[in-house]
Scaffold this motif. Structure first.
Motif, PDB file in Angstrom:
ATOM      1  N   GLU A 121       0.824  -1.211   0.000  1.00  0.00           N
ATOM      2  CA  GLU A 121       0.000   0.000   0.000  1.00  0.00           C
ATOM      3  C   GLU A 121       0.856   1.258   0.000  1.00  0.00           C
ATOM      4  OE1 GLU A 121      -2.936   2.233   3.205  1.00  0.00           O
ATOM      5  OE2 GLU A 121      -2.252   0.178   3.541  1.00  0.00           O
ATOM      6  N   LEU A 122       0.484   2.223  -0.839  1.00  0.00           N
ATOM      7  CA  LEU A 122       1.168   3.503  -0.903  1.00  0.00           C
ATOM      8  C   LEU A 122       0.427   4.555  -0.080  1.00  0.00           C
ATOM      9  CD1 LEU A 122       2.144   3.773  -4.690  1.00  0.00           C
ATOM     10  CD2 LEU A 122       3.628   3.187  -2.756  1.00  0.00           C
ATOM     11  N   PRO A 123       1.134   5.577   0.421  1.00  0.00           N
ATOM     12  CA  PRO A 123       0.450   6.668   1.130  1.00  0.00           C
ATOM     13  C   PRO A 123      -0.626   7.302   0.248  1.00  0.00           C
ATOM     14  CG  PRO A 123       2.828   6.840   1.414  1.00  0.00           C
ATOM     15  CD  PRO A 123       2.600   5.759   0.388  1.00  0.00           C
ATOM     16  N   GLY A 124      -1.758   7.632   0.846  1.00  0.00           N
ATOM     17  CA  GLY A 124      -2.850   8.239   0.099  1.00  0.00           C
ATOM     18  C   GLY A 124      -3.920   7.269  -0.335  1.00  0.00           C
ATOM     19  N   SER A 125      -3.704   5.964  -0.106  1.00  0.00           N
ATOM     20  CA  SER A 125      -4.702   4.988  -0.543  1.00  0.00           C
ATOM     21  C   SER A 125      -5.846   4.836   0.460  1.00  0.00           C
ATOM     22  CB  SER A 125      -4.041   3.632  -0.778  1.00  0.00           C
ATOM     23  OG  SER A 125      -3.418   3.159   0.390  1.00  0.00           O
ATOM     24  N   ARG A 126      -5.628   5.194   1.715  1.00  0.00           N
ATOM     25  CA  ARG A 126      -6.665   5.005   2.735  1.00  0.00           C
ATOM     26  C   ARG A 126      -7.918   5.834   2.475  1.00  0.00           C
ATOM     27  NH1 ARG A 126      -5.163   2.309   7.410  1.00  0.00           N
ATOM     28  NH2 ARG A 126      -3.048   1.494   7.273  1.00  0.00           N
ATOM     29  N   PRO A 127      -7.809   7.119   2.094  1.00  0.00           N
ATOM     30  CA  PRO A 127      -9.048   7.868   1.829  1.00  0.00           C
ATOM     31  C   PRO A 127      -9.912   7.237   0.746  1.00  0.00           C
ATOM     32  CG  PRO A 127      -7.194   9.368   2.038  1.00  0.00           C
ATOM     33  CD  PRO A 127      -6.624   7.994   2.007  1.00  0.00           C
ATOM     34  N   PHE A 128      -9.287   6.707  -0.299  1.00  0.00           N
ATOM     35  CA  PHE A 128     -10.070   6.122  -1.383  1.00  0.00           C
ATOM     36  C   PHE A 128     -10.755   4.836  -0.941  1.00  0.00           C
ATOM     37  CE2 PHE A 128      -6.938   8.802  -3.492  1.00  0.00           C
ATOM     38  CZ  PHE A 128      -7.764   9.527  -4.345  1.00  0.00           C
ATOM     39  N   ALA A 129     -10.087   4.046  -0.092  1.00  0.00           N
ATOM     40  CA  ALA A 129     -10.718   2.839   0.430  1.00  0.00           C
ATOM     41  C   ALA A 129     -11.922   3.194   1.300  1.00  0.00           C
ATOM     42  CB  ALA A 129      -9.701   2.026   1.232  1.00  0.00           C
ATOM     43  N   LEU A 130     -11.795   4.261   2.089  1.00  0.00           N
ATOM     44  CA  LEU A 130     -12.903   4.679   2.938  1.00  0.00           C
ATOM     45  C   LEU A 130     -14.064   5.219   2.106  1.00  0.00           C
ATOM     46  CD1 LEU A 130     -14.046   5.022   5.719  1.00  0.00           C
ATOM     47  CD2 LEU A 130     -12.762   7.145   5.972  1.00  0.00           C
ATOM     48  N   LEU A 131     -13.767   5.959   1.044  1.00  0.00           N
ATOM     49  CA  LEU A 131     -14.836   6.456   0.175  1.00  0.00           C
ATOM     50  C   LEU A 131     -15.585   5.311  -0.494  1.00  0.00           C
ATOM     51  CD1 LEU A 131     -13.109   9.539  -1.520  1.00  0.00           C
ATOM     52  CD2 LEU A 131     -14.938   9.563   0.180  1.00  0.00           C
ATOM     53  N   ARG A 132     -14.861   4.290  -0.925  1.00  0.00           N
ATOM     54  CA  ARG A 132     -15.543   3.128  -1.523  1.00  0.00           C
ATOM     55  C   ARG A 132     -16.389   2.400  -0.485  1.00  0.00           C
ATOM     56  NH1 ARG A 132     -10.585   2.751  -4.476  1.00  0.00           N
ATOM     57  NH2 ARG A 132     -10.963   3.146  -6.698  1.00  0.00           N
ATOM     58  N   ALA A 133     -15.896   2.323   0.746  1.00  0.00           N
ATOM     59  CA  ALA A 133     -16.688   1.699   1.807  1.00  0.00           C
ATOM     60  C   ALA A 133     -17.955   2.502   2.080  1.00  0.00           C
ATOM     61  CB  ALA A 133     -15.844   1.578   3.079  1.00  0.00           C
ATOM     62  N   THR A 172     -10.897   4.164 -18.193  1.00  0.00           N
ATOM     63  CA  THR A 172     -10.575   4.265 -16.770  1.00  0.00           C
ATOM     64  C   THR A 172     -11.162   5.545 -16.181  1.00  0.00           C
ATOM     65  OG1 THR A 172      -8.521   3.026 -17.089  1.00  0.00           O
ATOM     66  CG2 THR A 172      -8.704   4.350 -15.089  1.00  0.00           C
ATOM     67  N   THR A 173     -11.062   6.652 -16.926  1.00  0.00           N
ATOM     68  CA  THR A 173     -11.623   7.912 -16.462  1.00  0.00           C
ATOM     69  C   THR A 173     -13.130   7.808 -16.270  1.00  0.00           C
ATOM     70  OG1 THR A 173      -9.876   9.161 -17.585  1.00  0.00           O
ATOM     71  CG2 THR A 173     -11.882  10.357 -16.995  1.00  0.00           C
ATOM     72  N   ALA A 174     -13.806   7.164 -17.211  1.00  0.00           N
ATOM     73  CA  ALA A 174     -15.257   7.003 -17.109  1.00  0.00           C
ATOM     74  C   ALA A 174     -15.625   6.167 -15.883  1.00  0.00           C
ATOM     75  CB  ALA A 174     -15.799   6.350 -18.376  1.00  0.00           C
ATOM     76  N   ARG A 175     -14.837   5.139 -15.594  1.00  0.00           N
ATOM     77  CA  ARG A 175     -15.121   4.303 -14.427  1.00  0.00           C
ATOM     78  C   ARG A 175     -14.908   5.096 -13.138  1.00  0.00           C
ATOM     79  NH1 ARG A 175     -11.909   0.780 -11.438  1.00  0.00           N
ATOM     80  NH2 ARG A 175     -10.155   1.142 -12.843  1.00  0.00           N
ATOM     81  N   TRP A 176     -13.817   5.853 -13.076  1.00  0.00           N
ATOM     82  CA  TRP A 176     -13.573   6.674 -11.890  1.00  0.00           C
ATOM     83  C   TRP A 176     -14.658   7.731 -11.710  1.00  0.00           C
ATOM     84  CZ3 TRP A 176      -7.618   7.694 -12.674  1.00  0.00           C
ATOM     85  CH2 TRP A 176      -6.913   6.540 -12.321  1.00  0.00           C
ATOM     86  N   GLU A 177     -15.071   8.335 -12.810  1.00  0.00           N
ATOM     87  CA  GLU A 177     -16.126   9.353 -12.746  1.00  0.00           C
ATOM     88  C   GLU A 177     -17.409   8.751 -12.169  1.00  0.00           C
ATOM     89  OE1 GLU A 177     -18.951  12.369 -13.299  1.00  0.00           O
ATOM     90  OE2 GLU A 177     -16.769  12.524 -13.214  1.00  0.00           O
ATOM     91  N   ALA A 178     -17.763   7.542 -12.617  1.00  0.00           N
ATOM     92  CA  ALA A 178     -18.981   6.899 -12.124  1.00  0.00           C
ATOM     93  C   ALA A 178     -18.871   6.580 -10.630  1.00  0.00           C
ATOM     94  CB  ALA A 178     -19.254   5.620 -12.918  1.00  0.00           C
ATOM     95  N   GLU A 179     -17.707   6.099 -10.200  1.00  0.00           N
ATOM     96  CA  GLU A 179     -17.528   5.771  -8.788  1.00  0.00           C
ATOM     97  C   GLU A 179     -17.561   7.030  -7.920  1.00  0.00           C
ATOM     98  OE1 GLU A 179     -14.309   3.268  -7.785  1.00  0.00           O
ATOM     99  OE2 GLU A 179     -14.834   1.675  -9.184  1.00  0.00           O
ATOM    100  N   LEU A 180     -16.878   8.072  -8.369  1.00  0.00           N
ATOM    101  CA  LEU A 180     -16.861   9.319  -7.602  1.00  0.00           C
ATOM    102  C   LEU A 180     -18.256   9.936  -7.533  1.00  0.00           C
ATOM    103  CD1 LEU A 180     -13.545  10.837  -8.991  1.00  0.00           C
ATOM    104  CD2 LEU A 180     -13.944  10.083  -6.644  1.00  0.00           C
ATOM    105  N   ALA A 181     -19.005   9.864  -8.627  1.00  0.00           N
ATOM    106  CA  ALA A 181     -20.364  10.403  -8.628  1.00  0.00           C
ATOM    107  C   ALA A 181     -21.238   9.657  -7.628  1.00  0.00           C
ATOM    108  CB  ALA A 181     -20.964  10.312 -10.034  1.00  0.00           C
ATOM    109  N   ALA A 182     -21.045   8.327  -7.520  1.00  0.00           N
ATOM    110  CA  ALA A 182     -21.825   7.542  -6.564  1.00  0.00           C
ATOM    111  C   ALA A 182     -21.496   7.935  -5.133  1.00  0.00           C
ATOM    112  CB  ALA A 182     -21.562   6.050  -6.782  1.00  0.00           C
ATOM    113  N   VAL A 183     -20.212   8.163  -4.843  1.00  0.00           N
ATOM    114  CA  VAL A 183     -19.822   8.573  -3.487  1.00  0.00           C
ATOM    115  C   VAL A 183     -20.346   9.971  -3.189  1.00  0.00           C
ATOM    116  CG1 VAL A 183     -17.899   9.013  -1.936  1.00  0.00           C
ATOM    117  CG2 VAL A 183     -17.759   7.127  -3.562  1.00  0.00           C
TER     118      VAL A 183
END
Length: 377
Positions: free
Chosen positions: A89-101, A171-182
């Motif tokens: 794991e690299l620094p900065g990955s924890r916020p994204f894991a929490l957003l997905r949760a 990849t951008t479209a997938r990230w956009e969809a995930e971010l929009a859901a969060v």
């Protein structure tokens, strides 16, 4: 579905209050999901479940997916691919894991989700992240440019080399969809924030910062919890002095927040369900949160020839406010917080002609542009 986001100062007992809230609601007959990376194993209860974000697993999965999608370009560069077992794991990955949760929690079908967030400063940045990243993606890879991806296979055949733009846009479209859901979860009417503080010198400053930062993101403050209150009837002079100091800061919190949920200091770490019951805030999640300070447009064209946009910013200080109009956005800075706010449709056809801060109400004056404003027949 109700979602309570629990944050506060570091060491104030956020995880304990989140766990106690979840257990109390489960005992009241609700189906409750607790999202926490740090919570201890939960008491056995049919209505209570723990979702523990796993940043390392989340990072490896996303990295390997990106590597697989860009394999053609990496092969062209002669890169050696990574394997799952060698990734850390690299620094900065924890916020994204929490957003997905957080996104997963909203889709889980429970009555209530209690989310144990990081300390206050990190939590406010985390909650603003989906909107910020979506804005960056739209600026760097606008949708109209993605239409050109249909030409990529033909260009690749003509050039004789693989073209990486296809996977980039996918990849951008997938990230956009995930971010929009969060972002939809964060902005949902049933989402609110619970602030946990231990009364002390930093508590009121944290409360004021929270009120301002949350108002800028248009998030309601569910309640303020004063945790680890010492007993007020001690005969020990040393403990009585600490108690008096703590209650002085508690009075400051009450003056700033109004109602405050008060939780006792147990004299030890919570040892089981019965201790947690004592640490559940009195205010129930079913209660409506305090309303978000209003953002509304006042039509004063007949009196002053302007439209006034009222933006509720409690705790804002005039000297720490900054407004910049850029295209169809207002770049708004309030203290340590900044947000790029999309302008309502009516105000996009106006120019900014002034602003004033009155008792936490930022009033931005817009004058209609004759060249853009619809003409009355």
């Amino acid at each position: 579905m109700r979602i309570i986001l629990v944050t506060g100062l570091g060491g104030a007992g956020r995880t304990t209050v989140a766990t106690a809230t979840a257990l109390a609601e489960a005992r009241a007959g609700r189906r409750v999901l607790l999202v926490s990376e740090d919570a201890a194993p939960l008491p056995d209860h049919d209505g209570l479940r723990l979702l523990r974000p796993r940043p390392a697993d989340d990072f490896r999965r996303e990295f390997l997916t990106l590597q697989d999608r860009s394999s053609a370009a990496l092969d062209l560069l002669g890169a050696a691919p990574f394997e799952d077992a060698e990734l850390t794991e690299l620094p900065g990955s924890r916020p994204f894991a929490l957003l997905r949760a957080l996104r997963d929690a909203a889709e889980d079908g429970h009555d209530l989700a209690v989310v144990d967030l990081p300390p206050l400063t990190e939590a406010l940045a985390l909650l603003a992240l989906p909107e910020q990243l979506r804005r960056y993606l739209r600026r760097l890879l606008p949708a109209e440019r993605q239409a050109a991806r249909a030409l990529r296979p033909m260009l690749a055949q003509l050039a004789g080399v693989p073209m990486p733009a296809q996977w980039l846009y996918e990849t951008t479209a997938r990230w956009e969809a995930e971010l929009a859901a969060v972002q939809a979860v964060v902005e949902a009417p049933g989402t609110s924030v619970r602030l946990v503080l231990e009364p002390g010198p930093a508590a009121v400053r944290a409360l004021r910062a929270a009120r301002l930062g949350l108002a800028l993101q248009r998030l309601p403050l569910d309640s303020v919890v004063a945790n680890r209150l010492l007993p007020a009837d001690s005969a020990d002079p040393w403990l009585a002095g600490l108690t008096a100091e703590q209650h002085r800061h508690l009075a400051e919190l009450r003056a700033c927040a109004g109602a405050v949920d008060e939780l006792p200091h147990l004299g030890r770490d919570p040892r089981g369900p019965e201790d947690l019951v004592l640490l559940a805030p009195a205010r129930r999640p079913a209660d409506l949160p305090d309303p978000v300070p209003a953002w509304s447009i006042e039509d004063r064209r007949e009196e002053d020839g302007v439209l006034v946009w009222h933006i509720g910013l409690p705790e804002a200080v005039k000297q720490e406010l900054s407004l910049v109009r850029r295209g169809d956005e207002l770049l708004l800075t309030a203290g340590a917080f900044r947000r790029n706010v999309p302008l309502p449709a009516a105000l996009r056809r106006c120019t900014v002609t002034g602003a004033a801060l009155v008792d936490g109400d930022l009033r931005v004056r817009f004058t209609p542009d004759p060249g853009l404003w619809p003409r009355t027949p």
